[in-house]
Design an enzyme around this catalytic site. Structure first.
Site, mmCIF file in Angstrom:
data_model
loop_
_atom_site.group_PDB
_atom_site.id
_atom_site.type_symbol
_atom_site.label_atom_id
_atom_site.label_comp_id
_atom_site.label_asym_id
_atom_site.label_seq_id
_atom_site.Cartn_x
_atom_site.Cartn_y
_atom_site.Cartn_z
ATOM 1 N N GLU A 60 1.376 -9.662 19.244
ATOM 2 C CA GLU A 60 1.645 -11.101 19.346
ATOM 3 C C GLU A 60 3.135 -11.418 19.256
ATOM 4 O O GLU A 60 3.917 -10.625 18.719
ATOM 5 C CB GLU A 60 0.907 -11.857 18.230
ATOM 6 C CG GLU A 60 -0.617 -11.875 18.428
ATOM 7 C CD GLU A 60 -1.336 -12.445 17.201
ATOM 8 O OE1 GLU A 60 -2.548 -12.195 17.085
ATOM 9 O OE2 GLU A 60 -0.663 -13.093 16.363
ATOM 10 N N HIS B 128 8.272 -5.753 -1.290
ATOM 11 C CA HIS B 128 7.326 -6.668 -1.951
ATOM 12 C C HIS B 128 6.543 -5.961 -3.054
ATOM 13 O O HIS B 128 5.493 -6.433 -3.489
ATOM 14 C CB HIS B 128 6.366 -7.286 -0.932
ATOM 15 C CG HIS B 128 7.036 -8.239 0.001
ATOM 16 N ND1 HIS B 128 6.449 -8.663 1.169
ATOM 17 C CD2 HIS B 128 8.243 -8.826 -0.041
ATOM 18 C CE1 HIS B 128 7.287 -9.491 1.794
ATOM 19 N NE2 HIS B 128 8.372 -9.597 1.091
ATOM 20 N N ASP C 10 0.850 -1.202 0.000
ATOM 21 C CA ASP C 10 0.000 0.000 0.000
ATOM 22 C C ASP C 10 0.884 1.251 0.000
ATOM 23 O O ASP C 10 2.101 1.161 0.161
ATOM 24 C CB ASP C 10 -0.944 -0.014 1.213
ATOM 25 C CG ASP C 10 -0.216 0.090 2.555
ATOM 26 O OD1 ASP C 10 -0.488 -0.721 3.463
ATOM 27 O OD2 ASP C 10 0.656 0.984 2.696
#
Ligand code: APR
Length: 234
Positions: free
Chosen positions: A206, A107, A90
């Protein structure tokens, strides 16, 4: 201020309404990456692949950079040397004020369109997207989204820019935000950048494979944690 490397993944855009890939409601929970993000999938069904990328482009156009993107842009202004390596396709880091020279989209870029045969590249206008699969104005082959698909090598020029930055010197500060660090090169770059005792800060609600190497763990969402961290560092 010091020499800084920031590495981001999908988690930094999550609070802008862009789904992650492997998190809850992540793209890969409901969609098969092999059916959408490989050159084989594109050869098999280019319409399906383009439909998905057009939907993602529209979602990104409707999104805004969040406080996390903005904090990274502020940090870039204050650092002696700065580089952002993002896995995100993005344009939210750029819209938050980061210059192209200060960032590497490792990427690729979802708004870039590339010829699947001759490599010719162009920014595609929104309205052109409505007309199905675009063709190359040079060789008439099918055009594809300018992103790196599974099984494809990293773009040479971009990977070299990261390599040059890491070889020039180590970094006093490395921040890794919102990535599962699925790919070995992400961990490799973070460890090499912080090789001479630099701080390695992971921001992610996480645990990831990088967590055990971090000098500091911030288990909070990026848009909350980054502005606070940047304020503290300044
Ligand atoms: N703030 C910080 N981190 C977050 C947030 C948030 N608000 N929300 C989710 N995360 C974390 C998740 O815990 C997870 O660890 O972001 C991570 C997102 O991981 P992935 O979905 O695997 O995305 P990413 O690491 O960027 O994927 C890497 O894989 O699918 C390919 O090419 C694609 O660039 C992508 C690459």
């Amino acid at each position: 201020m010091v020499r800084v490397l920031v590495i981001t993944g999908a988690g930094v855009s999550a609070e802008s309404g862009i789904p992650t890939f492997r998190g809850k409601d992540g793209y890969w929970r409901n969609l098969d990456p092999i059916k959408l993000a490989t050159s084989e999938a594109f050869a098999r069904d280019p319409e399906l692949v383009w439909q998905w990328y057009s939907e993602r482009r529209q979602r990104i156009r409707n999104a805004q950079p969040n406080a996390g993107h903005e904090a990274i842009a502020r940090l870039a202004q204050r650092a002696d040397e700065f580089l952002l390596v993002t896995q995100n396709v993005d344009d939210l880091h750029e819209r938050a004020g980061l210059a192209k020279a200060e960032m590497v989209q490792i990427h690729g870029d979802i708004f870039l369109t590339k010829c699947s045969r001759c490599g010719f590249e162009q920014e595609q206008e929104h309205e052109q997207e409505q007309n199905g699969v675009p063709r190359c104005i040079k060789c008439d082959a099918l055009m594809r989204p300018g992103v790196v698909w599974f099984g494809e090598p990293l773009p040479l020029r971009e990977a070299q820019r990261v390599e040059n930055y890491l070889q020039r010197d180590s970094c006093g500060l490395v921040i890794v935000v919102g990535t599962t660090a699925t790919f070995g090169y992400i961990i490799d770059w973070a460890l090499r950048a912080s090789r001479r005792g630099g701080e390695l800060i992971e921001i992610n609600p996480e645990e990831t494979p990088l967590s055990r190497f971090a000098t500091r763990l911030v288990r909070k969402p990026a848009a909350l944690a980054l502005p606070r961290l940047v304020d503290e560092l300044m």
